[in-house]
Structure formats: structure tokens, C-alpha cells
Design a protein around this motif. Structure first.
Motif, PDB file in Angstrom:
ATOM      1  N   THR A  79      -2.704  -0.722 -11.496  1.00  0.00           N
ATOM      2  CA  THR A  79      -3.426  -1.385 -10.913  1.00  0.00           C
ATOM      3  C   THR A  79      -4.585  -0.741 -10.011  1.00  0.00           C
ATOM      4  O   THR A  79      -5.754  -1.180  -9.919  1.00  0.00           O
ATOM      5  CB  THR A  79      -2.391  -2.360 -10.074  1.00  0.00           C
ATOM      6  N   LEU A  80      -4.300   0.216  -9.286  1.00  0.00           N
ATOM      7  CA  LEU A  80      -4.971   1.087  -8.369  1.00  0.00           C
ATOM      8  C   LEU A  80      -6.269   1.763  -9.506  1.00  0.00           C
ATOM      9  O   LEU A  80      -7.526   1.802  -9.013  1.00  0.00           O
ATOM     10  CB  LEU A  80      -4.476   1.894  -7.670  1.00  0.00           C
ATOM     11  N   ALA A  81      -5.851   2.068 -10.676  1.00  0.00           N
ATOM     12  CA  ALA A  81      -6.930   2.658 -11.545  1.00  0.00           C
ATOM     13  C   ALA A  81      -8.074   1.608 -11.706  1.00  0.00           C
ATOM     14  O   ALA A  81      -9.270   2.091 -11.867  1.00  0.00           O
ATOM     15  CB  ALA A  81      -6.360   3.035 -12.762  1.00  0.00           C
ATOM     16  N   VAL A  82      -7.538   0.353 -11.982  1.00  0.00           N
ATOM     17  CA  VAL A  82      -8.587  -0.667 -12.336  1.00  0.00           C
ATOM     18  C   VAL A  82      -9.276  -1.029 -11.060  1.00  0.00           C
ATOM     19  O   VAL A  82     -10.426  -1.170 -10.895  1.00  0.00           O
ATOM     20  CB  VAL A  82      -7.837  -1.866 -12.738  1.00  0.00           C
ATOM     21  N   LEU A  83      -8.664  -1.087  -9.830  1.00  0.00           N
ATOM     22  CA  LEU A  83      -9.243  -1.136  -8.500  1.00  0.00           C
ATOM     23  C   LEU A  83     -10.425  -0.265  -8.079  1.00  0.00           C
ATOM     24  O   LEU A  83     -11.444  -0.358  -7.842  1.00  0.00           O
ATOM     25  CB  LEU A  83      -8.304  -1.354  -7.260  1.00  0.00           C
ATOM     26  N   LEU A  92     -17.362  -6.930  -5.574  1.00  0.00           N
ATOM     27  CA  LEU A  92     -15.905  -6.697  -6.165  1.00  0.00           C
ATOM     28  C   LEU A  92     -15.031  -6.085  -5.007  1.00  0.00           C
ATOM     29  O   LEU A  92     -13.966  -6.531  -5.020  1.00  0.00           O
ATOM     30  CB  LEU A  92     -15.929  -6.041  -7.310  1.00  0.00           C
ATOM     31  N   ALA A  93     -15.617  -5.248  -4.230  1.00  0.00           N
ATOM     32  CA  ALA A  93     -14.558  -4.650  -3.328  1.00  0.00           C
ATOM     33  C   ALA A  93     -14.207  -5.674  -2.293  1.00  0.00           C
ATOM     34  O   ALA A  93     -13.056  -5.675  -1.808  1.00  0.00           O
ATOM     35  CB  ALA A  93     -15.583  -3.424  -2.745  1.00  0.00           C
ATOM     36  N   ARG A  94     -15.230  -6.419  -1.954  1.00  0.00           N
ATOM     37  CA  ARG A  94     -14.945  -7.427  -0.854  1.00  0.00           C
ATOM     38  C   ARG A  94     -13.926  -8.620  -1.811  1.00  0.00           C
ATOM     39  O   ARG A  94     -13.086  -8.889  -0.702  1.00  0.00           O
ATOM     40  CB  ARG A  94     -16.021  -8.259  -0.218  1.00  0.00           C
ATOM     41  N   LEU A  95     -14.276  -8.628  -2.769  1.00  0.00           N
ATOM     42  CA  LEU A  95     -13.269  -9.797  -3.482  1.00  0.00           C
ATOM     43  C   LEU A  95     -11.633  -9.111  -3.585  1.00  0.00           C
ATOM     44  O   LEU A  95     -10.992 -10.170  -3.529  1.00  0.00           O
ATOM     45  CB  LEU A  95     -14.014 -10.110  -4.843  1.00  0.00           C
ATOM     46  N   THR A  96     -11.577  -8.022  -3.829  1.00  0.00           N
ATOM     47  CA  THR A  96     -10.217  -7.340  -4.134  1.00  0.00           C
ATOM     48  C   THR A  96      -9.505  -7.113  -2.919  1.00  0.00           C
ATOM     49  O   THR A  96      -8.321  -6.762  -3.159  1.00  0.00           O
ATOM     50  CB  THR A  96     -10.507  -6.255  -5.088  1.00  0.00           C
ATOM     51  N   PRO A 119     -14.453   4.441  -4.349  1.00  0.00           N
ATOM     52  CA  PRO A 119     -13.563   5.050  -5.490  1.00  0.00           C
ATOM     53  C   PRO A 119     -12.794   6.254  -4.740  1.00  0.00           C
ATOM     54  O   PRO A 119     -11.873   6.489  -5.105  1.00  0.00           O
ATOM     55  CB  PRO A 119     -14.584   5.536  -6.458  1.00  0.00           C
ATOM     56  N   ALA A 120     -13.447   6.919  -3.913  1.00  0.00           N
ATOM     57  CA  ALA A 120     -12.764   7.915  -3.360  1.00  0.00           C
ATOM     58  C   ALA A 120     -11.548   7.627  -2.482  1.00  0.00           C
ATOM     59  O   ALA A 120     -10.614   8.483  -2.459  1.00  0.00           O
ATOM     60  CB  ALA A 120     -13.704   8.843  -2.563  1.00  0.00           C
ATOM     61  N   ALA A 123      -8.767   6.722  -4.697  1.00  0.00           N
ATOM     62  CA  ALA A 123      -8.196   7.747  -5.400  1.00  0.00           C
ATOM     63  C   ALA A 123      -7.340   8.539  -4.421  1.00  0.00           C
ATOM     64  O   ALA A 123      -6.253   8.895  -4.904  1.00  0.00           O
ATOM     65  CB  ALA A 123      -9.385   8.810  -5.996  1.00  0.00           C
ATOM     66  N   GLN A 124      -7.836   8.649  -3.226  1.00  0.00           N
ATOM     67  CA  GLN A 124      -6.802   9.215  -2.366  1.00  0.00           C
ATOM     68  C   GLN A 124      -5.463   8.405  -2.054  1.00  0.00           C
ATOM     69  O   GLN A 124      -4.317   9.126  -2.179  1.00  0.00           O
ATOM     70  CB  GLN A 124      -7.448   9.244  -0.870  1.00  0.00           C
ATOM     71  N   THR A 125      -5.415   7.070  -2.010  1.00  0.00           N
ATOM     72  CA  THR A 125      -4.305   6.239  -1.977  1.00  0.00           C
ATOM     73  C   THR A 125      -3.534   6.478  -3.093  1.00  0.00           C
ATOM     74  O   THR A 125      -2.174   6.744  -2.957  1.00  0.00           O
ATOM     75  CB  THR A 125      -4.624   4.742  -2.129  1.00  0.00           C
ATOM     76  N   ARG A 126      -3.993   6.579  -4.516  1.00  0.00           N
ATOM     77  CA  ARG A 126      -3.076   6.886  -5.578  1.00  0.00           C
ATOM     78  C   ARG A 126      -2.466   8.190  -5.459  1.00  0.00           C
ATOM     79  O   ARG A 126      -1.287   8.450  -5.905  1.00  0.00           O
ATOM     80  CB  ARG A 126      -4.119   6.819  -6.957  1.00  0.00           C
TER      81      ARG A 126
END
Length: 228
Positions: A79-83, A92-96, A119-120, A123-126
Motif C-alpha cells: 500500500t505504501l509503495a502505491v502511496l 493526490l497527497a492531500r487526497l490520500t 516520496p522521501a 520511503a522512510q516510513t516503509r
């Protein structure tokens, strides 16, 4: 963000370094969710500097939620890869991130949108979630030393939709875990998982009381988590 591998010990070491850089003297440490594991590992290094520990809806390594966490992380990472791809576009950042916008103040949400929902940041969250997943087996075999300082655990009372049974089991596990500590206290907070956003006054009051108990030389810092 780091491009190298990340471990729970790395996260704890970063927290200790932050404390040593910005908090003089003794302190109260506040940690949310997954940040509870990081804070407890950091507490071993902080030693007597840590006067009090305030945990906001944490998930201890012994919790049943971690029994199948490897599968959970695989699903979450997809899910996070898609995000991570979607947040390249501000709209889309605001929407998600609507669930975050609804519970955090506008200025906090704006900062999170600029730092986390890029994106960065994703990536850190992942990397951080994977670091916790990789540490669970070791933490269960060799848990962090029990905090010797007074520890307060605030447990959220409102479950996510469809997770009432899981939520009740988690709250009972939290209660048993903290009450088994040398000086642990369990309390409920009328809130969802993000207690610091939904009940900031409650959290602030606990911090104030802990600071008062710790004396005028104490400071406060925090560690946050990303487990929803």
C-alpha cells in the motif's frame, strides 16, 4: 532520511542522540504507537536521565498483533509503495492523507504534508516499519529492560471500524503489560489511536504532571510511531 539499512537500534540511537543534543538534564519521554518500542530501547541508554515515560497507545512486542506482523508488513508495504508514487502529485497527497487531516491541527497537518506525504517521507516510513518487523523476534526473545522510571500508558478507547474485538484484546494486553512494570500505571483516553491529536490537552496535562513530579530541571521530548 537515510538510504542505508535501518534497524530498531538505529532509531533508538537517533532518539538518544537527539535527547543529548537538545534536552539538558533529566527528562520525560513521550512516545506514540510504534515509537513505544523505540523509546523503551532508548531508555536503556538514557538510564537515570529518564525520569518518566508516557506511552500513547503503544504496541508492546509481546502483543498478539505481532504474531503475524510479517504478513501485515508485506500488505502495508504494498500500500505504501502505491502511496509513494501517488504523493508525487500534491493534489493526490492531500487526497490520500484525509485521515490525518481530520484529526491533526491545520498547521501540524501542513507540516506533515510537506515532510511525510512526499516520496522521501513515505520511503522512510516503509523503512521504519520494516525495521520494527525485523526486530520483533529478537525483542520477544530478549525484551528491552523494564523501565525503572514511572511509566504511564494511555490507551485509546475508540477502535477503528470493524476492529472492536481486536481493540479490546489489545487494551487488555496493554493493561497487563504496564501493570507488570515496577512502577507502571494504565489509563484510558477517550480517543482513537492518535491520542496526541484528538486529546492534546489530556497528553499535555500528563506531561505537566510528570514534569512537576520530576522537578524544575526536567525537560520533555517525544518519539512517534507509524503503525495505524
Amino acid at each position: 532520511m537515510t538510504s542505508a539499512g535501518l534497524s530498531l537500534d538505529d532509531l533508538a540511537a537517533d532518539l538518544v542522540a537527539l535527547v543529548e543534543a537538545v534536552v539538558p538534564g533529566r527528562l520525560v519521554l513521550v512516545a506514540h504507537s510504534m515509537g513505544g518500542l523505540v523509546a523503551r530501547r532508548a531508555a536503556e541508554a538514557l538510564g537515570p536521565r529518564l525520569r518518566e515515560l508516557l506511552l500513547l497507545d503503544p504496541t508492546a512486542e509481546s502483543a498478539p498483533a505481532y504474531d503475524t506482523f510479517d504478513r501485515t508488513v508485506t500488505q502495508v508495504d504494498r500500500t505504501l509503495a502505491v502511496l509513494q508514487a501517488l504523493v508525487r502529485f500534491p493534489s493526490l497527497a492531500r487526497l490520500t492523507s484525509g485521515n490525518i487531516r481530520r484529526v491533526f491541527p491545520a498547521d501540524t497537518y501542513a507540516a506533515m504534508l510537506a515532510e511525510d506525504f512526499v516520496p522521501a517521507g513515505v520511503a522512510q516510513t516503509r523503512m521504519e516499519i520494516k525495521a520494527v518487523a525485523e526486530a520483533i523476534a529478537r525483542l520477544r526473545a530478549e525484551p528491552p529492560a523494564a523501565p525503572t522510571c514511572p511509566t504511564v500508558l494511555l490507551s485509546a478507547t475508540r477502535p477503528q471500524p470493524g476492529r472492536a474485538r481486536h481493540h479490546a484484546a489489545m487494551a487488555e494486553h496493554q493493561r497487563r503489560w504496564v501493570e507488570a512494570l515496577p512502577d507502571g500505571r494504565f489509563e484510558r483516553a477517550d480517543s482513537g489511536h492518535f491520542i496526541q491529536a484528538e486529546q492534546p490537552t489530556v497528553v499535555a496535562e500528563h506531561v505537566r504532571l510528570l514534569l512537576d513530579r520530576s522537578g524544575p530541571a526536567a525537560g520533555a521530548t517525544g518519539s512517534t510511531g507509524t503503525i495505524r
